[in-house]
Enzyme design. Structure first.
Site, PDB file in Angstrom:
ATOM      1  N   LYS A 185       0.848  -1.191   0.000  1.00  0.00           N
ATOM      2  CA  LYS A 185       0.000   0.000   0.000  1.00  0.00           C
ATOM      3  C   LYS A 185       0.882   1.239   0.000  1.00  0.00           C
ATOM      4  O   LYS A 185       1.816   1.349   0.798  1.00  0.00           O
ATOM      5  CB  LYS A 185      -0.928   0.039   1.213  1.00  0.00           C
ATOM      6  CG  LYS A 185      -1.862   1.253   1.183  1.00  0.00           C
ATOM      7  CD  LYS A 185      -2.843   1.259   2.335  1.00  0.00           C
ATOM      8  CE  LYS A 185      -3.777   2.464   2.235  1.00  0.00           C
ATOM      9  NZ  LYS A 185      -4.734   2.511   3.367  1.00  0.00           N
ATOM     10  N   HIS A 226      -3.760   4.546  -1.492  1.00  0.00           N
ATOM     11  CA  HIS A 226      -4.669   5.528  -0.895  1.00  0.00           C
ATOM     12  C   HIS A 226      -4.681   6.718  -1.829  1.00  0.00           C
ATOM     13  O   HIS A 226      -3.630   7.313  -2.112  1.00  0.00           O
ATOM     14  CB  HIS A 226      -4.182   5.944   0.490  1.00  0.00           C
ATOM     15  CG  HIS A 226      -4.843   7.203   0.966  1.00  0.00           C
ATOM     16  ND1 HIS A 226      -5.984   7.203   1.721  1.00  0.00           N
ATOM     17  CD2 HIS A 226      -4.525   8.508   0.757  1.00  0.00           C
ATOM     18  CE1 HIS A 226      -6.351   8.451   1.967  1.00  0.00           C
ATOM     19  NE2 HIS A 226      -5.478   9.259   1.395  1.00  0.00           N
ATOM     20  N   HIS A 246     -10.572   4.441  -2.018  1.00  0.00           N
ATOM     21  CA  HIS A 246     -11.408   5.633  -1.839  1.00  0.00           C
ATOM     22  C   HIS A 246     -11.783   6.268  -3.187  1.00  0.00           C
ATOM     23  O   HIS A 246     -12.930   6.224  -3.584  1.00  0.00           O
ATOM     24  CB  HIS A 246     -10.772   6.663  -0.908  1.00  0.00           C
ATOM     25  CG  HIS A 246     -10.150   6.077   0.313  1.00  0.00           C
ATOM     26  ND1 HIS A 246     -10.864   5.318   1.217  1.00  0.00           N
ATOM     27  CD2 HIS A 246      -8.874   6.116   0.784  1.00  0.00           C
ATOM     28  CE1 HIS A 246     -10.062   4.915   2.194  1.00  0.00           C
ATOM     29  NE2 HIS A 246      -8.856   5.389   1.954  1.00  0.00           N
ATOM     30  N   ASP A 314     -12.684   0.244   5.357  1.00  0.00           N
ATOM     31  CA  ASP A 314     -11.730   1.107   6.047  1.00  0.00           C
ATOM     32  C   ASP A 314     -11.945   1.041   7.554  1.00  0.00           C
ATOM     33  O   ASP A 314     -11.716   2.025   8.265  1.00  0.00           O
ATOM     34  CB  ASP A 314     -11.815   2.551   5.561  1.00  0.00           C
ATOM     35  CG  ASP A 314     -10.498   3.316   5.765  1.00  0.00           C
ATOM     36  OD1 ASP A 314      -9.485   2.665   6.084  1.00  0.00           O
ATOM     37  OD2 ASP A 314     -10.488   4.549   5.606  1.00  0.00           O
TER      38      ASP A 314
END
Length: 402
Positions: A185, A226, A246, A314
């Protein structure tokens, strides 16, 4: 029993389980020594999958804003054990733990938790661990930015994910891979709930994003980013990022690019209406008030434009174990109940390249849950999981606490 490919319910819902796997659907005969579990009037579903959680945050007694500097890695891991058990017992049999934002001395706590669960020491879902999230100094995933800590408080190393420049990004990714990360990530843009300025501005450069992708892909590992802002999302997609987390401020053109490239979107859309921001700093509440309404509309556009949307909560933005609220939110944004269930099963399995789960079929893992009623007409029944089996082992039956 739901056939997620055909979108049909089969009656009766009979499965034959041997060891960890399904060996027959609707068997005509069963071995003489078979243990029969009659669950009554319920619908069987494949175990659900949450593609963005942080088991090491939230859950029991999560009240103090100073927890990042109060809890040592041992206490934080015990917190994660409790959250993992709660998550499994609510029907989530696979999760991606997307990044540690804590000081650990370089230890990948989610890899350790995965090992403990796989060995049967503690109860929890199957975990795809990311190790430490890789972020620039002062980036959204730099944990000192969430509480605006002073200089010198909670210093973190490259091994713990704080990496600047191409060389350090490569080193940080290689370190996570060396010690067991199965997804990487990275922080591609600013966020909402951190003191990093306006939400969405690109943080890692194009070159740094490409370096992270190059290192991970050569090791056969996917990269999640992200990412909030449109420019940053496009940069991440063009760098080869596999999954956008997102994507709140994506334009139609960028969503079309994601659909064309097959880039996944973990929309985390429920948090935009369910996240408690009442105790946040005024700056962060103002950002949330601006971004969250736009994010809900962006998710709806992504669904309409054919982006591969999968489920992510999340958590603890949504409390651990309450991930079914994300399914309801996706339906509210325009998904059919069937597509929401697919997003939490077959689409999620595709994202993590796991062809051994996501359906109720012979040869696949016996990850099975049961809910009352018909989820194809009322997705809300997924909030009332009555039975949970993972790998042939029962963890919940008929709603009785165990």
């Amino acid at each position: 029993m739901l056939d997620v490919d055909k979108g049909e319910l089969a009656e009766p819902g009979d499965l034959l389980i041997e060891g960890e796997h399904i060996t027959a659907v609707g068997p005509a005969t069963i071995p003489a020594d078979t243990v029969v579990l009659d669950l009554g009037d319920v619908t069987l579903l494949p175990g659900l999958m949450d593609m963005e959680v942080n088991l090491f945050l939230g859950g029991p007694d999560h009240r103090s804003p100073l927890i990042p500097v109060q809890e040592d890695p041992a206490v934080r891991t015990l917190r994660a054990v409790a959250n993992a058990r709660r998550t499994l017992r609510h029907g989530w049999t696979t999760v991606r733990n997307l990044g540690l934002f804590v000081q650990t001395g370089g230890v990948l706590l989610d890899v350790a938790l995965k090992k403990a669960i796989d060995l049967g020491w503690v109860d929890g879902p199957r975990i795809v661990p990311a190790g430490h999230a890789v972020a620039p100094t002062g980036g959204h995933l730099d944990p000192t930015m969430f509480q605006a800590f002073a200089p010198g408080v909670l210093p973190l190393t490259v091994e713990e994910g704080i990496a600047n420049g191409v060389a350090e990004v490569r080193k940080a990714v290689r370190y996570q891979l060396k010690y067991g990360a199965r997804v990487i990530k990275v922080c591609a843009s600013n966020g909402v709930m951190s003191h990093t300025g306006p939400a969405g501005a690109q943080q890692y450069s194009d070159e740094e994003l490409r370096a992270a992708v190059d290192e991970a892909h050569r090791a056969g590992v996917k990269v999640a980013a992200h990412c909030m802002g449109d420019t940053a999302i496009r940069a991440a997609v063009e760098a080869g990022i596999d999954c956008i987390e997102h994507g709140f401020l994506a334009s139609d053109a960028t969503l079309d690019l994601m659909a064309e490239r097959g880039t996944f979107l973990v929309a985390t859309t429920c948090l935009t209406e369910a996240m408690d921001t009442s105790q946040a700093d005024p700056e962060l509440r103002a950002k949330a008030a601006e971004v969250f309404p736009r994010a809900r509309e962006s998710t709806a556009r992504a669904i309409r434009r054919g982006v591969k949307v999968t489920v992510g909560t999340d958590a603890p933005a949504i409390p651990h174990g309450r991930g079914a609220r994300e399914l309801l939110a996706l339906v509210d944004r325009g998904m059919s109940p069937l597509d929401a269930l697919r997003a939490a099963t077959v689409v999620a399995a595709d994202l993590i390249a796991a062809d051994d789960r996501g359906r109720l079929e012979p040869g696949l893992l016996a990850d099975v849950i049961a809910v009352p009623g018909d989820p194809l007409t009322d997705i809300g029944v997924t909030q009332d999981v009555r039975f949970v089996m993972k790998g042939g082992q029962v963890y919940r039956n008929e709603g009785v606490e165990q």
